[in-house]
Design an enzyme around this catalytic site. Sequence first.
Site, mmCIF file in Angstrom:
data_model
loop_
_atom_site.group_PDB
_atom_site.id
_atom_site.type_symbol
_atom_site.label_atom_id
_atom_site.label_comp_id
_atom_site.label_asym_id
_atom_site.label_seq_id
_atom_site.Cartn_x
_atom_site.Cartn_y
_atom_site.Cartn_z
ATOM 1 C CG ASN A 59 28.104 25.964 51.773
ATOM 2 O OD1 ASN A 59 27.749 25.595 53.208
ATOM 3 N ND2 ASN A 59 27.356 25.198 51.195
ATOM 4 C CD GLU A 60 26.321 21.691 52.937
ATOM 5 O OE1 GLU A 60 26.096 21.462 53.944
ATOM 6 O OE2 GLU A 60 25.606 21.375 52.191
#
Length: 814
Positions: free
Chosen positions: A419-420
């Site tokens: 995630n990210e």
Amino acid sequence: MLRTDLHDGWTVRAVAGDPPPDVAAATVPATVPGSVHTDLLAAGLIADPYLDLNEQLLQWVGRTDWRYETSFAWAGGADERVDLVLEGLDTVARVELNGRTVAETRNMHRTYRVDVGALLSVGDNTLAVAFRSPVKAADEASEQIGRRPHVNTHPYNAIRKMACNFGWDWGPDLATVGIWKPISLQAWSGARLAAVRPLVSVDGTRGIVRVAVDVERAGLAGDLPLVARVGDVTVESVVPAGASSAVVEVVVEDAELWWPVGHGDQPLYDVTVELGGDLDTWSGRVGFRTVELRTEPDDRGTSFTFVINGRPVFVKGANWIPDDCFLERVTRERYAARITQSLDAGINLLRVWGGGIYEQDDFYELCDEQGLLVWQDFLFACAAYSEEEPLRSEVAAEARDNVTRLVAHPSLVLWNGNNENIWGYHDWGWQERLDGLSWGAGYYDDLLPSIVAELDGTRPYSNGSPYSVDPERHPNDPAHGSMHIWDVWNQRDYTVYRDYEPRFVSEFGWQGPPTWATLTRAISDEPLTPESPGVLLHQKAMEGNRKLETGLAPHLPQPRGMDDFHWATQLNQARAIAFGIEHFRSIAPHCSGAVVWQINDCWPVTSWAAVDGDGRKKPLWYALRRVFRPRLLTLQPRSGGLAVVVSNDSGEAWAGEVAVSRRAFDGRTLESAALPFSADAWGTVSVDLPKELTLAEDGTAELLVAEVPGAQRAVWFFAEDRDSALPAPELTTAVARTGRGYAVTVTAGALARDLTLLADKAAADAEVDEQLVTLLPGESVVFEVSTAAELDAAALTGWSVLRSANQLLHPRTP
């Protein structure tokens, strides 16, 4: 195989750190599976961490070392092996059996298995698990492996523990320890099933299951009989002498296909594997379906479309976080409640976010049964991660454990690397700080996809979220792959959603407070204000309250008083997300999915969730249900003016006439037209509106109404509420008792916008069937309220309970 669970008789005590004297002197009963916070809470030694300012007062818990102990009787036996199986220890621990160290663990996301047969005594045995302070362990590990960028306060990226347990922008800093999954002794002889992976494919009408089996031997070197059953089909085979693995192919003729919710049924087939007659067995379920993530270049970028059984599926999704900071409290019943709330909101996919956990088996089983698709992140979030030892081996082991555990579930349709983190490496100033240190790319680009290919191979893998398919592109390019939209909320108004034409949105969100009953249960501030101490502690986003107020300013008057602030910010959250989703659906199939941040909360907090930390539905939930319905009308600006967009996310064509009228706020029809439309199954069509409909004579006092008889209504206001002539509320009400609670009939004497009955303000257990209803003058709505409470009419129809946008323009005089 004989399994003996070791869940009874545990105690826990502090052994290092700076706990209060009464805790330092105490040895308290411990729950296994469980966590130290809930043990201390049950013993009356701490206050509820979720209430008032208690989170701040309990920081010593995460800075303390804890020792769990139990004793158990062992009768002995003739088994060749006795394994101590540790399914989940949180996190840095030393395991001792009869005073001997048998394991040292540093990963809450994997299983450890230790042969302890030689250490067991006939009669009483002592088992202990000594946990290092998670805060100190993370700090020490970060220094040892090299500090790397991360969000929030603690270096969660240095150990393999649930990242959000150290706090997040919606979660408390309550780093805990505990035996969070089952712990057992498993006695066996000859051989055991070390792993079973039913790998499903579909060939025409045939369902094929390649049952991959790994075997651990203890003395049996010869052939091992192997039987695999899928439904009523049985195939016999062997694991050859000396071999440690085998594959059995089972073919089911005329297999029924498993479909996502809204697309078909979810038939599941029982799978059983038997090794060596009665040496060991495994059971599970599979569903026959194919899944493809279509990432194809076109003249507008690169698609990101889920294709199930050959059919493109528009994803109406939500991000999922751990439903409680203390994971043992998330029972099957609680999973079922959240999944039901997701389905009832029209959601067809949950993304299990990478700062949490690989959820318990119950979660995936329920999603299989209900047709709810699952996007599973590997557990890396908003940070740079060391790719060297000792972390690399832990990452590989946890990935292998969890791919193996989850591979059978038909609901699981995507493995996602992180995630990210790729976005963070590009845009968050990491590169200079890293100064050449590894940051995780080798995991996302090589290690994880190779493990998925080896152990699964039946479903797609994406390197990250957001990710633009080609590593040479910026990872958050709207034209390619998946994207996150966070400048909206953080810096810009929600109307900016329309400036984006993404291919797939895997995160976007807008904050709002929890329901009133949840807020006031958790916070006892007097006076209760947006800036009172407890409210601010339960607002974790950076400058969160400022962003709430800034987000109101273009749309609604600044509210006065906590009651109006609470309603206005809940309303604005619902409107913001509905605005974005209507736009994203209106540009399908160019955009193939919208995954809102987030469906659930882990504690009572102001956040982006649709369901708050006490499980109550916020107005956002009702907005999601409206905009995620299979058939949606929405009014959208287009290059030539305004258009009605018909979204038909169903298997049948939808055709008819949409009645569109421009009306004065007093109900008069100023212009009208009946426009034909025809939307294919799973299709979207745009119908341009005649100019005379869209040119308001007085934009502050007119609106557009689009309706399909018997279907639904869409409205368009030419001016924001704060700039409009929205009238003071003119409502008449009638309340009648029903078998489940009350029916509240509300009739509008004047236009009422976003009429909402906040039932929990009347009774904590009360729930209403509908919210955010716009009524034209003379129209009525019946709100069905379910509650066990005895209420009078005033409790359900008072100013602070029966809410509308109108009230914010005409506030009640104190």
